[in-house]
Design a protein around this motif. Structure first.
Motif, mmCIF file in Angstrom:
data_model
loop_
_atom_site.group_PDB
_atom_site.id
_atom_site.type_symbol
_atom_site.label_atom_id
_atom_site.label_comp_id
_atom_site.label_asym_id
_atom_site.label_seq_id
_atom_site.Cartn_x
_atom_site.Cartn_y
_atom_site.Cartn_z
ATOM 1 N N ASP A 402 0.824 -1.213 0.000
ATOM 2 C CA ASP A 402 0.000 0.000 0.000
ATOM 3 C C ASP A 402 0.858 1.262 0.000
ATOM 4 N N GLN A 403 1.918 1.244 0.804
ATOM 5 C CA GLN A 403 2.815 2.405 0.868
ATOM 6 C C GLN A 403 3.501 2.641 -0.474
ATOM 7 N N ARG A 404 3.906 1.537 -1.124
ATOM 8 C CA ARG A 404 4.589 1.671 -2.424
ATOM 9 C C ARG A 404 3.617 2.166 -3.499
ATOM 10 N N VAL A 405 2.345 1.761 -3.440
ATOM 11 C CA VAL A 405 1.334 2.266 -4.386
ATOM 12 C C VAL A 405 1.209 3.782 -4.239
ATOM 13 N N ASP A 406 1.165 4.256 -2.993
ATOM 14 C CA ASP A 406 1.094 5.705 -2.750
ATOM 15 C C ASP A 406 2.316 6.416 -3.317
ATOM 16 N N GLN A 407 3.495 5.820 -3.156
ATOM 17 C CA GLN A 407 4.727 6.416 -3.680
ATOM 18 C C GLN A 407 4.704 6.489 -5.206
ATOM 19 N N LEU A 408 4.213 5.427 -5.835
ATOM 20 C CA LEU A 408 4.146 5.402 -7.301
ATOM 21 C C LEU A 408 3.184 6.467 -7.825
ATOM 22 N N ASP A 410 2.440 9.211 -6.337
ATOM 23 C CA ASP A 410 3.108 10.493 -6.108
ATOM 24 C C ASP A 410 4.160 10.756 -7.184
ATOM 25 N N MET A 411 4.867 9.715 -7.606
ATOM 26 C CA MET A 411 5.905 9.851 -8.633
ATOM 27 C C MET A 411 5.339 10.321 -9.970
ATOM 28 N N VAL A 412 4.111 9.876 -10.296
ATOM 29 C CA VAL A 412 3.502 10.280 -11.575
ATOM 30 C C VAL A 412 2.502 11.424 -11.384
ATOM 31 N N HIS A 413 2.581 12.081 -10.217
ATOM 32 C CA HIS A 413 1.782 13.281 -9.919
ATOM 33 C C HIS A 413 0.283 13.017 -9.994
ATOM 34 N N LEU A 414 -0.143 11.930 -9.359
ATOM 35 C CA LEU A 414 -1.561 11.634 -9.229
ATOM 36 C C LEU A 414 -1.929 11.632 -7.744
ATOM 37 N N LYS A 431 -5.000 8.088 -17.144
ATOM 38 C CA LYS A 431 -4.814 6.676 -17.508
ATOM 39 C C LYS A 431 -3.380 6.414 -17.937
ATOM 40 N N GLN A 432 -2.817 7.324 -18.737
ATOM 41 C CA GLN A 432 -1.461 7.102 -19.209
ATOM 42 C C GLN A 432 -0.453 7.219 -18.070
ATOM 43 N N ARG A 433 -0.727 8.047 -17.078
ATOM 44 C CA ARG A 433 0.142 8.133 -15.896
ATOM 45 C C ARG A 433 0.083 6.832 -15.081
ATOM 46 N N VAL A 434 -1.110 6.253 -14.960
ATOM 47 C CA VAL A 434 -1.244 4.960 -14.274
ATOM 48 C C VAL A 434 -0.512 3.883 -15.071
ATOM 49 N N ASN A 435 -0.656 3.931 -16.385
ATOM 50 C CA ASN A 435 0.025 2.998 -17.279
ATOM 51 C C ASN A 435 1.539 3.048 -17.049
ATOM 52 N N LEU A 468 8.336 12.343 -17.764
ATOM 53 C CA LEU A 468 9.355 11.348 -18.132
ATOM 54 C C LEU A 468 10.763 11.882 -17.866
ATOM 55 N N LYS A 469 10.975 13.149 -18.192
ATOM 56 C CA LYS A 469 12.294 13.758 -17.948
ATOM 57 C C LYS A 469 12.617 13.786 -16.454
ATOM 58 N N GLU A 470 11.612 14.167 -15.659
ATOM 59 C CA GLU A 470 11.792 14.246 -14.199
ATOM 60 C C GLU A 470 12.129 12.873 -13.617
ATOM 61 N N LEU A 471 11.390 11.846 -14.063
ATOM 62 C CA LEU A 471 11.628 10.488 -13.565
ATOM 63 C C LEU A 471 13.000 9.981 -13.992
ATOM 64 N N GLN A 472 13.426 10.354 -15.170
ATOM 65 C CA GLN A 472 14.750 9.936 -15.629
ATOM 66 C C GLN A 472 15.851 10.538 -14.759
#
Length: 553
Positions: A402-408, A410-414, A431-435, A468-472
């Motif tokens: 659950d904690q990791r889902v929240d982190q993910l 947050d990483m894609v700004h949702l 949807k594409q951010r979840v993808n 994508l740039k930020e995550l990279q």
């Protein structure tokens, strides 16, 4: 000068699944003069198509015109009976759809469908209608105009079918034609021919038009005026030149800025110190159909393609539909087993079939598909979609998962609140951010991005690219980025590989795009990308020999 179309205080309401009534078009007003082309632009859900369809007195299921007037050549389409509207459709106002393939009946010849309007309205004898249809085919620059009508829809290309749908709309001599994103699904070289044909026929006939699009560069080539929409309201309207060069509304300026994403800076690429190849593809062969005597498939979609991607760097793959871009991604991912060549990833050779690869190999090489609608299971919540790879690859369960889902998220700004929603309850960008978050759940080293922004609006696509740039920067990822949009590829990639008919044509850096030294096909492809300049299409000159050699129109 009297106006051909007068829309005043138009309101359209829709009923939600819960039974509530919401207003989706909120008091829209604008005019269209005879022979004038007005473009409606804005993001998905802004009301572009809904407004355009009201010119025919039509609303989608669940919607209704709840206020205002829509006068076409003096007749209010809102107050007409359905029988009276039917008499107007095809004769005073006509429609060219986004998907011509879906608009044609596959079991009837093209000619029978093009002249059907004249039969329904009793406009002229069949032979006269056929003669007029051939004249329209010729005016729309269709090949073999005398005989193309004898074919069936599946026997012509996408660009030809789109022009044939325009012929179907024009044969009733309408005063106004609605173009609903008619070039969105076309390759850039095909799009040029279709736009030129549309523009020439509309000018010659003095026909007014409503052009629905989210692509400002395309709109710039064909529209006299632009109406900018957002949330069912007009944000700004004006001449094409005024909107492109002197936009007043912040949202219009945002649309213009998103058209040209910020390129990846040299400083970002320079941070990468480990220049060993992460992915090496050597003489890759893949395809579809029965295996032949030589051990290769009947249809060879990839013909000895070689490439490499360095750690922390990005390679863009660009080319037109059918060139093998997506097949390349599927072959690298092991979804479509290769029939020749080698794939070395992180120093180890990968098995052709994903089912024969280790869990660790699957984890470190992820793919994000073009359509999040089909990639995400509509029956599962976002929490389930992200939780499954966390359990599969990392063994996470319960609170840790659950904690990791929240982190993910947050990483894609949702927001964390979306974790309980299903994919059908999200916007295209969400949807594409979840993808993408699902791919990140595996903690990969390389992500294959297959046209991940092509179905998104310009502003949403630009936000995804920045993500994508930020995550990279944060995770040290590498991307193999597949697209037909040159500006998107230039914004994120260190190198660009150009493909044509299953072959690698050349590999370039963004700085050398458009150089006279580029391969002839690359020059044709790059020169066909529309610019934010209303004079671009009329002044465009391309080598006829190159067009004949490389364009599948």
């Amino acid at each position: 000068m009297s106006q051909l179309v007068e829309i005043r205080d138009l309101k359209v309401s829709a009923k939600t699944d819960a039974g509530r009534t919401v207003e989706i078009i909120k008091g829209v007003s604008f005019d269209i003069a005879p022979g004038e082309i007005v473009a409606l632009i804005g993001e998905s859900g802004s009301g572009k198509t809904t407004i355009a369809l009201t010119l025919m007195g039509h609303c989608r299921p669940g919607c209704r015109i709840s206020g205002g007037s829509v006068r076409v050549d003096g007749q209010d389409m809102v107050t007409l009976t359905e029988r009276e509207r039917a008499e107007v459709r095809g004769t005073k106002v006509a429609y060219v759809p986004q998907s011509a393939a879906a608009a044609f009946n596959p079991s009837a010849t093209i000619m029978d469908q093009v002249i059907e309007v004249t039969r329904i309205h009793g406009l002229m004898p069949p032979e006269q209608a056929r003669t007029l249809a051939v004249e329209l085919f010729r005016a729309l620059s269709l090949p073999n105009p005398d005989s193309i009508g004898e074919r069936y829809p599946h026997q012509v290309s996408g660009g030809q079918l789109q022009r044939l749908s325009a012929a179907m709309a024009l044969i009733g001599s309408p005063k106004v034609v609605i173009f609903d994103e008619p070039t969105t699904a076309l390759d850039v070289t095909t799009q040029i021919e279709v736009l030129r044909a549309f523009k020439a026929v509309m000018r010659k006939g003095g026909i007014a038009g409503v052009y629905v699009s989210h692509d400002l560069a395309v709109v710039a080539q064909i529209a006299d005026r632009i109406v900018v929409l957002r949330g069912g309201e007009v944000q700004e309207s004006g001449s094409t030149d005024q909107i492109l060069h002197r936009a007043g509304h912040p949202y219009t300026r945002q649309l213009l800025a998103a058209f040209e994403p910020v390129p990846r800076s040299p400083e970002e690429a320079a941070r990468v110190t480990d220049l060993r190849p992460l992915l090496e593809v050597d003489k890759l062969v893949a395809g579809y159909g029965p295996i032949q005597a030589d051990g290769l498939p009947l249809v060879r979609a990839l013909k000895s393609v070689s490439l490499s991607v360095q750690r922390g760097r990005n390679l863009g793959i660009i080319g037109e539909s059918g060139c093998g871009k997506s097949t390349l991604a599927r072959a690298i991912a092991g979804i479509l087993p290769r029939r020749g060549g080698n794939i070395i990833f992180d120093g180890r050779e990968l098995s052709p079939d994903a089912r024969q690869r280790s869990r660790e190999e699957l984890r470190t090489l992820q793919i994000v598909f073009q359509s999040a609608d089909t990639a995400l299971n509509p029956a599962k919540s976002v929490e389930d979609l992200l939780g499954r790879p966390l359990t599969f690859y990392h063994g996470l369960k319960g609170k840790a998962r659950d904690q990791r889902v929240d982190q993910l998220l947050d990483m894609v700004h949702l927001p964390k609140t979306v974790r309980h929603r299903r994919a059908t309850e999200l916007s295209g960008g969400q949807k594409q951010r979840v993808n993408f978050a699902r791919a990140l759940a595996a903690d990969p080293k390389l992500i294959l991005c297959d046209e991940i922004t092509s179905a998104l609006d310009t502003v949403v696509a630009a936000a995804i690219i920045e993500l994508l740039k930020e995550l990279q920067r944060e995770l040290g990822l590498s991307y193999l980025f597949i697209s037909h949009d040159l500006s998107v590829v230039e914004a994120i990639c260190d190198e660009i590989l150009v493909m044509y008919a299953g072959e690698k044509i050349e590999q370039l850096t963004p700085a050398t795009v458009g150089s006279p030294d580029n391969h002839p096909y690359s020059r044709l492809l790059f020169s066909s990308t529309p610019k934010l300049d209303p004079t671009w299409l009329d002044s465009l000159e391309q080598d006829p020999e190159l067009v004949r050699a490389y364009c599948r129109r």
